[in-house]
Every structure is written in structure tokens, then in C-alpha cells.
Scaffold this motif. Structure first.
Motif, PDB file in Angstrom:
ATOM      1  N   LEU A 153       0.783  -0.887   0.010  1.00 44.45           N
ATOM      2  CA  LEU A 153       0.341  -0.103   0.132  1.00 44.45           C
ATOM      3  C   LEU A 153       1.088   1.494  -0.122  1.00 44.45           C
ATOM      4  CD1 LEU A 153      -2.322  -1.449   2.566  1.00 44.45           C
ATOM      5  CD2 LEU A 153      -3.059  -0.767   0.198  1.00 44.45           C
ATOM      6  N   LYS A 154       0.409   2.028  -0.092  1.00 41.11           N
ATOM      7  CA  LYS A 154       0.851   3.784  -0.329  1.00 41.11           C
ATOM      8  C   LYS A 154       1.925   3.501   0.976  1.00 41.11           C
ATOM      9  CE  LYS A 154      -1.306   7.155  -2.754  1.00 41.11           C
ATOM     10  NZ  LYS A 154      -0.287   6.804  -3.923  1.00 41.11           N
ATOM     11  N   ASP A 155       1.759   3.003   2.533  1.00 40.43           N
ATOM     12  CA  ASP A 155       2.815   3.657   3.380  1.00 40.43           C
ATOM     13  C   ASP A 155       3.363   2.613   3.493  1.00 40.43           C
ATOM     14  OD1 ASP A 155       1.022   1.046   4.069  1.00 40.43           O
ATOM     15  OD2 ASP A 155      -0.342   2.245   6.227  1.00 40.43           O
ATOM     16  N   GLY A 156       3.503   1.718   2.521  1.00 42.52           N
ATOM     17  CA  GLY A 156       4.721   0.666   2.247  1.00 42.52           C
ATOM     18  C   GLY A 156       4.422  -0.773   3.200  1.00 42.52           C
ATOM     19  N   THR A 157       3.268  -1.194   3.778  1.00 41.89           N
ATOM     20  CA  THR A 157       2.737  -2.080   4.404  1.00 41.89           C
ATOM     21  C   THR A 157       2.035  -3.147   2.994  1.00 41.89           C
ATOM     22  OG1 THR A 157       1.086  -1.433   4.392  1.00 41.89           O
ATOM     23  CG2 THR A 157       1.913  -1.616   6.587  1.00 41.89           C
ATOM     24  N   LEU A 158       2.021  -4.459   3.311  1.00 44.05           N
ATOM     25  CA  LEU A 158       1.807  -5.123   2.255  1.00 44.05           C
ATOM     26  C   LEU A 158       0.145  -5.315   1.526  1.00 44.05           C
ATOM     27  CD1 LEU A 158       3.417  -7.354   1.550  1.00 44.05           C
ATOM     28  CD2 LEU A 158       2.589  -9.466   3.166  1.00 44.05           C
ATOM     29  N   ASP A 159       0.022  -5.086   0.927  1.00 48.28           N
ATOM     30  CA  ASP A 159      -1.281  -5.007   0.433  1.00 48.28           C
ATOM     31  C   ASP A 159      -2.229  -7.011   0.958  1.00 48.28           C
ATOM     32  OD1 ASP A 159      -3.855  -5.107  -0.588  1.00 48.28           O
ATOM     33  OD2 ASP A 159      -3.194  -4.200  -2.479  1.00 48.28           O
ATOM     34  N   LEU A 160      -2.496  -6.977   2.071  1.00 48.24           N
ATOM     35  CA  LEU A 160      -3.742  -7.840   2.407  1.00 48.24           C
ATOM     36  C   LEU A 160      -4.995  -8.603   1.459  1.00 48.24           C
ATOM     37  CD1 LEU A 160      -2.528  -7.679   6.564  1.00 48.24           C
ATOM     38  CD2 LEU A 160      -1.500  -9.312   5.006  1.00 48.24           C
ATOM     39  N   ALA A 161      -5.224  -7.241   1.004  1.00 49.32           N
ATOM     40  CA  ALA A 161      -6.938  -7.173   0.426  1.00 49.32           C
ATOM     41  C   ALA A 161      -6.109  -7.951  -1.187  1.00 49.32           C
ATOM     42  CB  ALA A 161      -7.049  -6.460   0.245  1.00 49.32           C
ATOM     43  N   TRP A 162      -4.605  -7.435  -1.518  1.00 46.61           N
ATOM     44  CA  TRP A 162      -4.877  -8.079  -2.730  1.00 46.61           C
ATOM     45  C   TRP A 162      -4.695  -9.629  -3.120  1.00 46.61           C
ATOM     46  CZ3 TRP A 162      -0.633 -11.406  -4.793  1.00 46.61           C
ATOM     47  CH2 TRP A 162      -0.730 -10.715  -6.304  1.00 46.61           C
ATOM     48  N   LEU A 163      -3.476 -10.124  -1.402  1.00 49.09           N
ATOM     49  CA  LEU A 163      -3.226 -11.527  -1.295  1.00 49.09           C
ATOM     50  C   LEU A 163      -4.620 -12.241  -0.829  1.00 49.09           C
ATOM     51  CD1 LEU A 163      -0.134 -12.233  -0.920  1.00 49.09           C
ATOM     52  CD2 LEU A 163      -0.694 -12.791   1.847  1.00 49.09           C
ATOM     53  N   GLU A 164      -5.388 -11.747  -0.200  1.00 52.37           N
ATOM     54  CA  GLU A 164      -6.262 -12.654   0.189  1.00 52.37           C
ATOM     55  C   GLU A 164      -6.987 -13.241  -0.900  1.00 52.37           C
ATOM     56  OE1 GLU A 164      -8.289 -11.349   3.579  1.00 52.37           O
ATOM     57  OE2 GLU A 164      -8.282 -13.490   4.242  1.00 52.37           O
ATOM     58  N   LYS A 165      -7.334 -12.256  -2.255  1.00 54.78           N
ATOM     59  CA  LYS A 165      -8.235 -12.131  -3.162  1.00 54.78           C
ATOM     60  C   LYS A 165      -7.655 -12.990  -4.155  1.00 54.78           C
ATOM     61  CE  LYS A 165     -10.388  -9.065  -7.098  1.00 54.78           C
ATOM     62  NZ  LYS A 165      -9.925  -8.423  -8.207  1.00 54.78           N
ATOM     63  N   ARG A 166      -5.984 -12.863  -4.184  1.00 51.28           N
ATOM     64  CA  ARG A 166      -5.283 -13.697  -5.235  1.00 51.28           C
ATOM     65  C   ARG A 166      -5.058 -15.592  -4.660  1.00 51.28           C
ATOM     66  NH1 ARG A 166      -3.058 -17.559  -8.258  1.00 51.28           N
ATOM     67  NH2 ARG A 166      -1.878 -17.144  -8.959  1.00 51.28           N
ATOM     68  N   LEU A 167      -4.919 -14.757  -3.431  1.00 53.15           N
ATOM     69  CA  LEU A 167      -4.636 -16.586  -2.694  1.00 53.15           C
ATOM     70  C   LEU A 167      -5.842 -17.251  -2.509  1.00 53.15           C
ATOM     71  CD1 LEU A 167      -1.818 -16.557  -0.330  1.00 53.15           C
ATOM     72  CD2 LEU A 167      -1.434 -17.089  -2.995  1.00 53.15           C
ATOM     73  N   GLY A 168      -7.273 -16.345  -2.875  1.00 53.39           N
ATOM     74  CA  GLY A 168      -8.436 -17.048  -2.761  1.00 53.39           C
ATOM     75  C   GLY A 168      -8.995 -17.937  -4.070  1.00 53.39           C
ATOM     76  N   THR A 169      -8.049 -18.093  -4.883  1.00 53.53           N
ATOM     77  CA  THR A 169      -7.883 -18.106  -6.339  1.00 53.53           C
ATOM     78  C   THR A 169      -6.879 -19.762  -6.237  1.00 53.53           C
ATOM     79  OG1 THR A 169      -7.332 -16.817  -7.366  1.00 53.53           O
ATOM     80  CG2 THR A 169      -9.746 -17.057  -7.532  1.00 53.53           C
ATOM     81  N   TYR A 170      -6.466 -20.024  -5.135  1.00 53.01           N
ATOM     82  CA  TYR A 170      -5.225 -20.580  -5.351  1.00 53.01           C
ATOM     83  C   TYR A 170      -5.225 -22.047  -5.313  1.00 53.01           C
ATOM     84  CZ  TYR A 170      -0.222 -22.165  -5.954  1.00 53.01           C
ATOM     85  OH  TYR A 170       0.990 -22.465  -6.092  1.00 53.01           O
ATOM     86  N   ASP A 171      -5.419 -22.634  -6.193  1.00 55.66           N
ATOM     87  CA  ASP A 171      -5.941 -24.360  -5.329  1.00 55.66           C
ATOM     88  C   ASP A 171      -4.461 -25.362  -5.615  1.00 55.66           C
ATOM     89  OD1 ASP A 171      -6.775 -26.757  -6.051  1.00 55.66           O
ATOM     90  OD2 ASP A 171      -7.786 -26.724  -7.759  1.00 55.66           O
ATOM     91  N   PRO A 172      -3.864 -25.612  -4.325  1.00 59.17           N
ATOM     92  CA  PRO A 172      -2.757 -26.455  -4.197  1.00 59.17           C
ATOM     93  C   PRO A 172      -3.053 -27.320  -4.816  1.00 59.17           C
ATOM     94  CG  PRO A 172      -4.135 -25.691  -1.773  1.00 59.17           C
ATOM     95  CD  PRO A 172      -4.909 -25.216  -2.986  1.00 59.17           C
ATOM     96  N   GLN A 173      -3.777 -27.809  -5.048  1.00 59.84           N
ATOM     97  CA  GLN A 173      -4.166 -29.495  -6.050  1.00 59.84           C
ATOM     98  C   GLN A 173      -3.471 -29.406  -6.447  1.00 59.84           C
ATOM     99  OE1 GLN A 173      -4.044 -31.761  -3.461  1.00 59.84           O
ATOM    100  NE2 GLN A 173      -4.806 -30.660  -1.789  1.00 59.84           N
ATOM    101  N   ALA A 174      -3.955 -28.368  -7.436  1.00 58.43           N
ATOM    102  CA  ALA A 174      -3.503 -27.726  -8.733  1.00 58.43           C
ATOM    103  C   ALA A 174      -1.942 -27.245  -9.349  1.00 58.43           C
ATOM    104  CB  ALA A 174      -4.879 -27.360 -10.070  1.00 58.43           C
ATOM    105  N   ASP A 175      -2.393 -26.311  -8.318  1.00 55.18           N
ATOM    106  CA  ASP A 175      -1.275 -25.826  -8.747  1.00 55.18           C
ATOM    107  C   ASP A 175       0.258 -25.739  -7.816  1.00 55.18           C
ATOM    108  OD1 ASP A 175      -3.072 -24.360  -9.386  1.00 55.18           O
ATOM    109  OD2 ASP A 175      -3.599 -23.088  -8.252  1.00 55.18           O
ATOM    110  N   GLY A 176       0.062 -26.998  -6.785  1.00 60.02           N
ATOM    111  CA  GLY A 176       1.645 -26.836  -6.258  1.00 60.02           C
ATOM    112  C   GLY A 176       1.497 -26.074  -4.646  1.00 60.02           C
ATOM    113  N   PRO A 177       2.440 -26.184  -4.180  1.00 54.35           N
ATOM    114  CA  PRO A 177       2.230 -25.230  -2.986  1.00 54.35           C
ATOM    115  C   PRO A 177       2.962 -24.119  -3.622  1.00 54.35           C
ATOM    116  CG  PRO A 177       3.611 -27.340  -2.160  1.00 54.35           C
ATOM    117  CD  PRO A 177       2.926 -27.762  -3.647  1.00 54.35           C
TER     118      PRO A 177
END
Ligand code: PLP
Length: 377
Positions: free
Chosen positions: A118-142
Motif C-alpha cells: 500500500l502507499k504506506d509501505g505495508t503489504l497489501d493484504l486485500a490483494w493477497l487474500e483475493k489472489r490466494l482465494g483462487t489458488y488451488d494447492p492441489q492443481a497449482d502445487g504448494p
């Protein structure tokens, strides 16, 4: 003229207690793998240090794998884990990582995605949550998420616990570069959620060239170096016993509350800056010892040289091996325009910073800034 050293995030002067421990350890031949009395004494020093460091960050002593410092720890976490752990297939890197992390990621040959800040330099947790929300560890691997705990240029502290929880929920692992945070803020490995933690001794007054990778018990990784069976076959090479002893002593004497007290000096500097000067990441949680400011029209190189001539050592963002000032990718990731980033200055305080540091910095810096500003007007 007395020198005032305010570049502790580059490296901190060796604390006398650490130097004494090192000198003591140097006074005899010290190979911790030898079975004779000298070797056993060396092993005792190594194990004592391991216990002290483990105690300071609440991890089992066996989780600590000594190595040459943060760069090696970052490389081992990424390359060693990618090869010898659960065979991660993708890396997620925070946008403000120390260059050692993207360098290791590139060597791994794995696909890499950048987690924005984010602008304040902290990790964008919303982005991470959204991206990893669609992550499939079975298909995509750890996958492995790599995020620093505190940034070397701005001191901004990332929400690592929350990020690690998001990663775990999506079937991923987290490695945390805690090189700048170690001993400056509380670190509790048992509750942080990190699987791997990179440490280095020299940012808080310990010796250069010694660090550790902290590994969650049972987590596999392939050592980067082969040869001797040191560190339970996890890091080959004769132990650097004096440096380990210095690192261990640091864990005994460094105090987070002493670092907290430095926030007072940092805040006095920030409060005394002329109008128009901005402090990056000021609204975010930050290390108590770091400020990164931008002064329109006052180039970073000029600021560093001006301060140096006045006896004050500071730096323009991170120290880089060539000694040249490079544009800061950290500030770029925070959305700071290039011309503004070119006028940034990092002041980082440490264990030997005197109370009058703020007044001396402000007098020197504002006089020069005002002279340059009035010339430009
Ligand atoms: N990680 C961070 C956040 C750092 O600031 C540094 C050094 O500047 C490193 C890693 C590298 O550590 P070392 O100098 O111990 O290799």
C-alpha cells in the motif's frame, strides 16, 4: 569534530559486549566439530549462543541453523526449501524485499508473483487474500510467500502474522526476512506463523558475517552447501565460533525497550523537519530507529555528502555494494514518483546513538536544506 553514525540499518557498530565475547572465543583454536577439549569448548560456545538466540525469539534451539548472514538465510530459505521441502511450485514476493530475496527467487527458476504494498509501505493484504482465494494447492502445487518483517529503507513493519495466516489457509508456506527487525522489535517465532525466518547479527550491534535461518521443526530443506556435517547436516562449513559467540552475546544484551526509546529521537527529528518534507511510511507501524524522508529539490547524494562533511553518517535508502546511490525500488513500490525518490534520505539510529542526535541532525540538515531551497526560489 565528533562523528555521529546514523546508518545502523546498513550496519551497526559492534557492541563492546559482543567484541569481548568474540575476543574470548578467539583466544584458543576453536573447531566445534573436534572431539578434543578445545573442540568441546568451542561446541559449548556455539550451543550457548544458539540457546540465547532461541530464547530471544521463542523458538526451539534446534530450529536455529547458523550461517553467514541474511543473504545466505534468504537464499537457503528460498532455494533450499524449493528443492528439498514440499517442492513449492510458485513464489510470492512482497514488492519491497531486500535484493537478496528476488535474486534467490530468480535463481530458483520458479514462477514469481509480486505482492504489492500500500502507499504506506505495508503489504497489501486485500490483494493477497483475493489472489490466494483462487489458488488451488492441489492443481497449482504448494507455494512460498516471502515477506520481510521490517523494511530496511523505511522501517515499515509488514503485517506478517496476517499474511502468513492467509498463505497457510491457501496451502502455502511463509518465509520471513527478519534481518532488520531482530532485537529492534519483539519477535515471537512460536506465534508469528512463519515457517522460515532469516536473521543477521550486524544490524543491531553484532558481528558482520553471521546469521541464521530459523526452520520450523520437521520442515525439510536442501542445504545450499555440502561437505561437513555441521549444523546437523543443514549447513556445511566450519563454524565461525567467534562470530557465533558475538551473536549469542548480542541476544543476551540487546533490549527491545532500548530500541523503543530511540523512537523519541526519531520523532524529534521528524517533528523538526521544515514544511514540504515528507516522511515515507509515517502512518504505518515502523521500526523505532528508522526514518526515511524526502526533501524536494535536495538530491539524495547531496544530502549524504553534506551530512558527511558535517560529521554525520547517513544514507540514501539502502547501502549498495558499488557505493553508488541507486533509485529506490522500495519507494517506487509505494508509489513515490522517481524525482521524489531521488531526494530521499534514510536516517537509522542504534544502540550508541546519543540523545542530542536529533538536534545535531536538524541543525545541519535544515540549514543546508534552507540554503538550497532559497537558492532555487
Ligand atoms: N535482508 C534485509 C532486510 C537487509 O536489510 C539485509 C542487509 O541490508 C539483508 C537481508 C542481508 O543481510 P546480510 O548483510 O547479513 O547478508
Amino acid at each position: 569534530m565528533d562523528r555521529l553514525y546514523l546508518d545502523h540499518n546498513a550496519t551497526s557498530p559492534l557492541r563492546p559486549e559482543c567484541r569481548d565475547a568474540m575476543l574470548d572465543a578467539m583466544s584458543a583454536p576453536r573447531n566445534a566439530s573436534s572431539v578434543h577439549a578445545e573442540g568441546r569448548a568451542a561446541k559449548q560456545l556455539v550451543e550457548k549462543a544458539r540457546k540465547s538466540i532461541a530464547g530471544a525469539i521463542s523458538c526451539p534451539p534446534t530450529s536455529i541453523v547458523f550461517n553467514s548472514g541474511g543473504t545466505e538465510a534468504d537464499h537457503t530459505a528460498i532455494l533450499g526449501f524449493a528443492r528439498g521441502g514440499p517442492k513449492v511450485r510458485r513464489l510470492f514476493l512482497s514488492a519491497t524485499e531486500h535484493p537478496a530475496v528476488p535474486a534467490a527467487a530468480e535463481k530458483s527458476g520458479l514462477p514469481v508473483e509480486t505482492v504489492p504494498v500500500l502507499k504506506d509501505g505495508t503489504l497489501d493484504l486485500a490483494w493477497l487474500e483475493k489472489r490466494l482465494g483462487t489458488y488451488d494447492p492441489q492443481a497449482d502445487g504448494p507455494f512460498l510467500l516471502c515477506t520481510m518483517l521490517a523494511n530496511n529503507e523505511t522501517g515499515v513493519i509488514h503485517p506478517v502474522k496476517e499474511a502468513a495466516q492467509i498463505a497457510r489457509k491457501a496451502g502455502g508456506y511463509t518465509m520471513v526476512d527478519a534481518v532488520q527487525a531482530l532485537f529492534k522489535i519483539e519477535i515471537d517465532f512460536s506465534t508469528l506463523g512463519a515457517d522460515l525466518l532469516a536473521l543477521s547479527a550486524h544490524k543491531a550491534g553484532g558481528p558482520v558475517g553471521i546469521g541464521a535461518l530459523v526452520v520450523t521443526p520437521g520442515l525439510g530443506f536442501e542445504p545450499l552447501l555440502g561437505g561437513g556435517g555441521q549444523e546437523e547436516n543443514r549447513r556445511a562449513g566450519t563454524h565461525n565460533v567467534p562470530a557465533i559467540a558475538g551473536f549469542g552475546r548480542l541476544a543476551e544484551v540487546a533490549s527491545v525497550s532500548d530500541y523503543q526509546a530511540l523512537a523519541g529521537i526519531r520523532d524529534r527529528i521528524e517533528a523538526g523537519l521544515p514544511q514540504g518534507v515528507t516522511v515515507h511510511g509515517q502512518s504505518a507501524p515502523r521500526l523505532p530507529n528508522t526514518t526515511c524522508l524526502t526533501a524536494p529539490g535536495f538530491k539524495s547524494e547531496t544530502q549524504v555528502m553534506t551530512m558527511d562533511l558535517a560529521g554525520i553518517a547517513v544514507s540514501a535508502g539502502s547501502a549498495c555494494s558499488s557505493g553508488k546511490v541507486k533509485r529506490s525500488s522500495v519507494l517506487g513500490a509505494m508509489g513515490v514518483p522517481e524525482e521524489e525518490a531521488a531526494t530521499s534520505l534514510r536516517i537509522s539510529l542504534g544502540w550508541d546513538t546519543p540523545a542530542h542526535a536529533a538536534e545535531r541532525v536538524l541543525t545541519t540538515w535544515t540549514t543546508e536544506f534552507e540554503r538550497i531551497s532559497s537558492r532555487a526560489a
